[in-house]
Write a protein that holds these residues in place. Structure first.
Motif, PDB file in Angstrom:
ATOM      1  N   GLU A 167       0.835  -1.207   0.000  1.00  0.00           N
ATOM      2  CA  GLU A 167       0.000   0.000   0.000  1.00  0.00           C
ATOM      3  C   GLU A 167       0.873   1.261   0.000  1.00  0.00           C
ATOM      4  O   GLU A 167       0.619   2.203  -0.765  1.00  0.00           O
ATOM      5  N   LEU A 168       1.900   1.279   0.861  1.00  0.00           N
ATOM      6  CA  LEU A 168       2.779   2.442   0.924  1.00  0.00           C
ATOM      7  C   LEU A 168       3.559   2.613  -0.378  1.00  0.00           C
ATOM      8  O   LEU A 168       3.711   3.733  -0.892  1.00  0.00           O
ATOM      9  N   LEU A 169       4.068   1.497  -0.918  1.00  0.00           N
ATOM     10  CA  LEU A 169       4.800   1.555  -2.178  1.00  0.00           C
ATOM     11  C   LEU A 169       3.913   2.108  -3.292  1.00  0.00           C
ATOM     12  O   LEU A 169       4.328   2.972  -4.070  1.00  0.00           O
ATOM     13  N   ALA A 170       2.677   1.608  -3.378  1.00  0.00           N
ATOM     14  CA  ALA A 170       1.765   2.071  -4.428  1.00  0.00           C
ATOM     15  C   ALA A 170       1.479   3.562  -4.292  1.00  0.00           C
ATOM     16  O   ALA A 170       1.377   4.283  -5.298  1.00  0.00           O
ATOM     17  N   SER A 171       1.360   4.042  -3.044  1.00  0.00           N
ATOM     18  CA  SER A 171       1.071   5.462  -2.848  1.00  0.00           C
ATOM     19  C   SER A 171       2.241   6.334  -3.301  1.00  0.00           C
ATOM     20  O   SER A 171       2.036   7.413  -3.883  1.00  0.00           O
ATOM     21  N   ILE A 172       3.468   5.860  -3.075  1.00  0.00           N
ATOM     22  CA  ILE A 172       4.641   6.621  -3.522  1.00  0.00           C
ATOM     23  C   ILE A 172       4.744   6.596  -5.042  1.00  0.00           C
ATOM     24  O   ILE A 172       5.022   7.627  -5.679  1.00  0.00           O
ATOM     25  N   LEU A 173       4.501   5.436  -5.639  1.00  0.00           N
ATOM     26  CA  LEU A 173       4.554   5.346  -7.096  1.00  0.00           C
ATOM     27  C   LEU A 173       3.502   6.240  -7.746  1.00  0.00           C
ATOM     28  O   LEU A 173       3.752   6.848  -8.798  1.00  0.00           O
ATOM     29  N   LYS A 206       4.813   9.666  -7.876  1.00  0.00           N
ATOM     30  CA  LYS A 206       5.832   9.812  -8.910  1.00  0.00           C
ATOM     31  C   LYS A 206       5.212   9.946 -10.301  1.00  0.00           C
ATOM     32  O   LYS A 206       5.704  10.711 -11.140  1.00  0.00           O
ATOM     33  N   VAL A 207       4.133   9.224 -10.543  1.00  0.00           N
ATOM     34  CA  VAL A 207       3.421   9.368 -11.821  1.00  0.00           C
ATOM     35  C   VAL A 207       2.860  10.774 -11.958  1.00  0.00           C
ATOM     36  O   VAL A 207       3.000  11.424 -13.009  1.00  0.00           O
ATOM     37  N   GLN A 208       2.235  11.269 -10.902  1.00  0.00           N
ATOM     38  CA  GLN A 208       1.680  12.621 -10.939  1.00  0.00           C
ATOM     39  C   GLN A 208       2.783  13.672 -11.095  1.00  0.00           C
ATOM     40  O   GLN A 208       2.584  14.703 -11.750  1.00  0.00           O
ATOM     41  N   ASN A 209       3.936  13.404 -10.510  1.00  0.00           N
ATOM     42  CA  ASN A 209       5.046  14.348 -10.636  1.00  0.00           C
ATOM     43  C   ASN A 209       5.545  14.458 -12.072  1.00  0.00           C
ATOM     44  O   ASN A 209       5.953  15.536 -12.524  1.00  0.00           O
ATOM     45  N   ARG A 210       5.529  13.320 -12.800  1.00  0.00           N
ATOM     46  CA  ARG A 210       5.936  13.393 -14.203  1.00  0.00           C
ATOM     47  C   ARG A 210       4.951  14.256 -14.998  1.00  0.00           C
ATOM     48  O   ARG A 210       5.356  15.062 -15.843  1.00  0.00           O
ATOM     49  N   LEU A 211       3.673  14.110 -14.714  1.00  0.00           N
ATOM     50  CA  LEU A 211       2.668  14.933 -15.389  1.00  0.00           C
ATOM     51  C   LEU A 211       2.824  16.397 -15.002  1.00  0.00           C
ATOM     52  O   LEU A 211       2.720  17.299 -15.850  1.00  0.00           O
ATOM     53  N   ALA A 212       3.102  16.644 -13.718  1.00  0.00           N
ATOM     54  CA  ALA A 212       3.274  18.021 -13.260  1.00  0.00           C
ATOM     55  C   ALA A 212       4.456  18.684 -13.956  1.00  0.00           C
ATOM     56  O   ALA A 212       4.386  19.848 -14.369  1.00  0.00           O
ATOM     57  N   ILE A 215      10.650   1.548   3.139  1.00  0.00           N
ATOM     58  CA  ILE A 215       9.896   1.879   1.926  1.00  0.00           C
ATOM     59  C   ILE A 215      10.416   3.254   1.520  1.00  0.00           C
ATOM     60  O   ILE A 215       9.861   4.296   1.903  1.00  0.00           O
ATOM     61  N   LEU A 216      11.522   3.267   0.799  1.00  0.00           N
ATOM     62  CA  LEU A 216      12.228   4.500   0.471  1.00  0.00           C
ATOM     63  C   LEU A 216      12.150   4.784  -1.013  1.00  0.00           C
ATOM     64  O   LEU A 216      12.289   3.869  -1.833  1.00  0.00           O
TER      65      LEU A 216
END
Length: 264
Positions: free
Chosen positions: A49-55, A58-64, A134-135
């Motif tokens: 769950e934590l890994l998915a939230s970080i990923l 990161k996807v949103q950051n690429r769009l940003a 979970i880094l």
């Protein structure tokens, strides 16, 4: 660096994002959560769950970045726990390295899980300090080998606080006593097995503190047939408070990763 809450004092909030560069600010804080004695399956699901939230961030950051918006710094976590008796088999492991059938597992109050980390079979149980970092390594360095070596180094430094000289054996992940070439009785005290997705880590290390070592007799630990397993209690001849070890270990992780570890 420093620790907060039950550890020490932290430096504050995550580094801000850089609007000028369009790059997310590096977050050198790690939120430490002690889960106590936690079922393996629930803890694995929590890691996912934590890994998915970080990923997702990161996807949103690429769009940003593409749209000229300010990206969001990604969080980092360290989960600490003990598990009820459980055996886990990594992707490269061999099922025959578990020496118990279903009835044998039941008699020993243990469960068995195939999981998505690297490595072979290992044991987790009460008295063992298990850590799941979970880094987002984009916050630190993008080098999985360096990451593994730093986890090992934190354990090595922790053992030095107890007067024990520990180190690595070439070709074998983990931390060992009597690790030098030609030593007559090399003994593993900490096992490592990790997964990394887009530079976000999960799974981690299992550090034998007051572990019941008899449970290792029902597996071929990490697929290694010619070396022993030990614990801090076995080496010192006394029980060691897990909280004491945790405090030392997290302090060394903070120094090595140049991060602030925050109890949360």
């Amino acid at each position: 660096m420093s620790l907060s809450s039950s550890y020490a004092t932290s430096s504050g909030t995550p580094a801000p994002a850089s609007a000028a560069s369009g790059e997310p600010g590096l977050n050198r804080q790690v939120l430490v959560r002690n889960l106590g004695l936690a079922p393996y399956e629930a803890t694995w699901a929590y890691q996912e769950e934590l890994l998915a939230s970080i990923l997702a961030i990161k996807v949103q950051n690429r769009l940003a970045a593409e749209e000229g918006r300010t990206p969001e710094p990604t969080p980092n976590y360290l989960l600490l726990c003990q598990h009820p008796h459980v055996y886990t088999l990594g992707k490269s492991g061999k099922p025959e390295h578990l020496l118990l059938d279903e009835d044998g597992l039941a008699r020993h109050g243990a469960t068995f899980h195939r999981i998505n980390r690297g490595g072979d079979i290992t044991y987790h149980g009460p008295g063992q300090l298990v850590g799941y970092p979970i880094l987002d390594l984009d916050n630190f360095f993008t080098d999985i080998h360096r990451y593994l070596r730093l986890l090992e180094e934190a354990v090595i430094r922790t053992l030095a606080s107890y007067g024990l000289a520990a180190g690595r054996i070439a070709g074998l992940t983990g931390v060992w006593l009597d690790f030098t070439e030609g030593a007559v009785n090399p003994r593993k005290i900490c096992a490592l097995g990790v997964k990394c997705s887009r530079w976000v880590t999960m799974h981690g290390f299992a550090f034998n503190i007051n572990t019941d070592l008899s449970y290792f007799g029902h597996i071929v630990p990490c697929g290694i047939t010619d070396k022993a397993v030990t614990s801090l209690q076995q080496e010192l001849g006394r029980e060691v408070p897990l909280a004491e070890v945790e405090h030392l270990l997290v302090g060394h992780l903070a120094d090595l990763f140049e991060a602030d570890f925050i109890a949360a």
